[in-house]
Design a protein around this motif. Structure first.
Motif: not given
Length: 521
Positions: A457-461, A486-488
Motif C-alpha cells: 500500500x506504499x510506493x517509493x518515489x 516485499x512489493x517494490x
C-alpha cells in the motif's frame, strides 16, 4: 480493437521498414507545421530530417521519432511575423543550448514525478488533438480561395480510402507480420487511387492549399541538402532579449513533450529510456537546426506510435526515417506528392485509436474524484490550449491535492504472523518529505529476528526513499536480524544497495512504477 503496440524484438528488417513508413507520414505534418510557424515548407522538412536523425542517433529513447511539431510551431509564430526567420533560427539555437544544459544538470529525472492521472490526461488529450488535426484533410480550398468541406463523390472516396487503409492495418497482421501493415496500406491505397484514376486528394494538393496563390503552380517538395549558416542577427544584448522568451518556451515545450512521450513508450514497450540523455539529444538536434536552417522541434507522439506499431524498436528505425525523408527531398519528391491523403489519415486514425487510453473510462469509476478531475483537466487543456500548459497545470493541481491528502505523511500497521515475524504494512508514499517519519516507524533494537516491510500500500518515489530503505536495512543487518522487503518495483530493486539482498520478488504481485533518480536516467 487495434493491436497498435506489438512485442516484436528489434531487428534490422523491422527497423528499416518501419522507418520507411514513418518517413511517409512525416511529410505532410512537417509541411503543415512549417506553415503554422509562418515559414516555407522546406524549413519544416529540413527540421524533420535533422531532428529525426540526431535524436535517433544520440537521444535517450530508441524507437522514438522527433521532428517539426505543432506544439513548438505555435510558439514561433509571433517571433517570425515580427522579426523574421533569422531570429527564429537564433531562438531555436538558444533553445537547443538550454536543453543541453538541462541534460547536463540531470533535470530529465523530474518527468518521473508526473502523476499517473496527468499521464492519462496527456495521452488522451494528444489522441484527441491528433484526431482533430486529421479532420483538416477533409477540407479543400476552392477557386475563390475559401476553405470548404469535401462533398459528394470526393467525400465518399476519401472516407472509403480511409476505411480501406484502417482495414489493411487491422487485418494484415493476422495473416503476416513480415512487413509493416501501415506501409502496405499506404502503398496499396496509392496504387489503387492512381490505377483507377480516382478523384482523391494527394499530398501535393494539400501543400498547394496552404501556400500563397502565387506559389501554387510552382510549389514542390523537392529541395537540396541543408547548408551551414550562422543566423544573420546582431549578436547584441537586445537580440538576446528578443529571442530569449521564445527560446525558453521552445525549450520547455520541447522537453515536456519529448520526455512524456519517452515515458509513454517506456510503459508500452516495458523498457526504460534515459531522460537526461534525451534532453541532450533534443538539445543537440535543435542547435544543429539553428545553424542549418531548420525550424527545430521535439518528439512526435503520432509518428513514434506508428514506428512502434510497425515494429521499430531500435535507433536504426529513426535513422532510416530521417535518411529516407532526405532521399524523398533530394530524389523522389514526385513520388511522395502522389500519396493520397486518405492513406495517411487512415494511418493516423489507427494511431488515435491505439493512443487513447480507453481504460480511463473504467479507471474513473475506481479512482477518487480528485484524480478524475486532474485527468479531465489535463485532457481539456491539452485540446483547448497547449500541451505544456496542460502538464504544468496538472502537476500543480496534483501536487496540491497530494499535499492536502498526505499531510499526515507515512504510517504503518504492525502485527506478528504465524512464524513470529513482525510485519510492517506501510501506507503512504515514501519520498524526501516523508523519510524522517518513515525512520521513526521502526524499532530495530526491540524487533524480533525476522522483520517484514510490506510496500503493498506504499510506493517509493525518489532516491531519498531508496536511501532511507538502504539505511534501515543496514541497521537491521548490524544487529544480526533478517529483513524481508516485499512489493517494490524493479526500479527500486535496481537502486537498492545494502537492502537489495533482502527483497523478496513476486512477479504477479510486485508493482511496476518508475523512480525519479539520476542513476537510471
Amino acid at each position: 480493437m487495434f493491436d497498435l503496440f506489438t512485442n516484436r524484438d528489434s531487428n534490422v528488417k523491422n527497423d528499416v521498414l518501419s522507418g520507411i513508413t514513418v518517413a511517409l507520414a512525416l511529410v505532410p505534418e512537417a509541411v503543415a507545421f512549417a506553415f503554422v510557424a509562418g515559414v516555407e515548407p522546406m524549413v519544416g522538412l529540413y527540421a524533420a530530417f535533422m531532428m529525426g536523425l540526431i535524436t535517433s542517433a544520440i537521444g535517450g529513447r530508441p524507437g522514438m521519432i522527433s521532428g517539426a511539431t505543432g506544439a513548438t510551431a505555435v510558439v514561433m509564430v509571433a517571433l517570425v511575423s515580427q522579426y523574421g526567420i533569422q531570429y527564429l533560427f537564433a531562438a531555436v539555437l538558444l533553445a537547443g543550448l538550454l536543453q543541453i544544459m538541462a541534460g547536463i544538470f540531470k533535470l530529465g529525472k523530474f518527468i518521473r514525478l508526473v502523476p499517473y492521472p496527468v499521464m492519462l490526461g496527456f495521452v488522451n488529450g494528444l489522441a484527441i488533438v491528433i484526431f482533430l488535426a486529421q479532420l483538416g484533410q477533409f477540407k479543400f480550398v476552392n477557386e475563390l480561395g475559401q476553405s470548404q468541406w469535401l462533398q459528394g463523390s470526393m467525400l465518399y472516396i476519401m472516407l472509403g480510402l480511409v476505411a480501406l487503409t484502417m482495414a489493411i492495418i487491422y487485418f494484415l497482421p493476422k495473416l503476416t507480420t513480415a512487413v509493416p501493415a501501415s506501409l502496405v496500406a499506404i502503398i496499396s491505397v496509392t496504387l489503387l487511387v492512381h490505377g483507377l484514376d480516382l478523384d482523391a486528394r494527394t499530398v501535393i494538393d494539400f501543400v498547394r492549399d496552404i501556400v500563397p496563390a502565387e506559389q501554387k503552380a510552382t510549389v514542390t517538395l523537392a529541395g537540396e541538402l541543408p547548408t551551414f549558416s550562422i543566423p544573420m542577427v546582431p549578436f547584441t544584448w537586445d537580440t538576446l532579449m528578443i529571442i530569449l522568451p521564445t527560446a525558453v518556451i521552445l525549450c520547455l515545450v520541447g522537453l515536456i513533450e519529448s520526455l512524456l512521450t519517452l515515458t509513454l513508450i517506456d510503459d508500452m514497450t516495458n523498457t526504460r529510456g534515459s531522460g537526461n540523455r534525451e534532453c541532450i539529444g533534443q538539445g543537440v538536434a535543435n542547435t544543429v537546426n539553428g545553424v542549418f536552417g531548420g525550424m527545430g522541434g521535439c518528439a512526435m507522439i503520432g509518428q513514434s506510435m506508428i514506428n512502434i506499431n510497425s515494429g521499430g524498436r531500435g535507433r536504426l528505425s529513426g535513422i532510416t526515417a530521417a535518411l529516407v525523408l532526405l532521399g524523398f527531398i533530394l530524389f523522389a519528391a514526385p513520388l511522395i506528392e502522389m500519396i493520397p491523403l486518405a492513406a495517411l489519415v487512415g494511418v493516423m486514425f489507427v494511431v488515435v485509436i491505439g493512443t487513447f487510453e480507453w481504460a480511463s473510462f473504467r479507471i474513473i469509476r475506481g479512482v477518487n474524484k480528485e484524480d478524475a478531475i486532474v485527468l479531465f483537466l489535463v485532457t481539456a487543456i491539452t485540446v483547448i490550449a497547449d500541451l505544456a500548459i496542460a502538464v504544468v497545470v496538472g502537476v500543480i493541481v496534483s501536487a496540491l491535492v497530494f499535499a492536502w491528502k498526505h499531510a499526515t505523511h507515512i504510517a504503518a500497521k504492525t502485527h506478528t504472523d504465524n512464524d513470529g515475524w513482525k510485519v510492517y504494512e506501510l501506507d503512504g508514499p515514501l519520498f524526501f518529505g516523508s523519510v524522517s517519519y518513515f525512520k521513526d516507524l521502526f524499532d530495530p533494537a526491540n524487533d524480533p529476528q525476522d522483520v517484514v516491510i510490506d510496500f503493498n500500500e506504499s510506493r517509493i518515489w525518489d532516491s531519498s526513499g531508496v536511501d532511507a530503505l538502504d539505511s534501515l536495512a543496514d541497521k537491521y543487518e548490524a544487529l544480526g536480524k533478517k529483513l524481508h522487503i516485499r512489493h517494490i518495483s524493479e526500479d527500486c530493486r535496481n537502486l537498492l544497495h545494502k537492502a537489495q539482498k533482502f527483497v523478496e520478488m513476486n512477479v504477479n504481485e510486485d508493482p511496476r512504477y518508475r523512480v525519479a533518480t539520476d542513476q537510471l536516467d
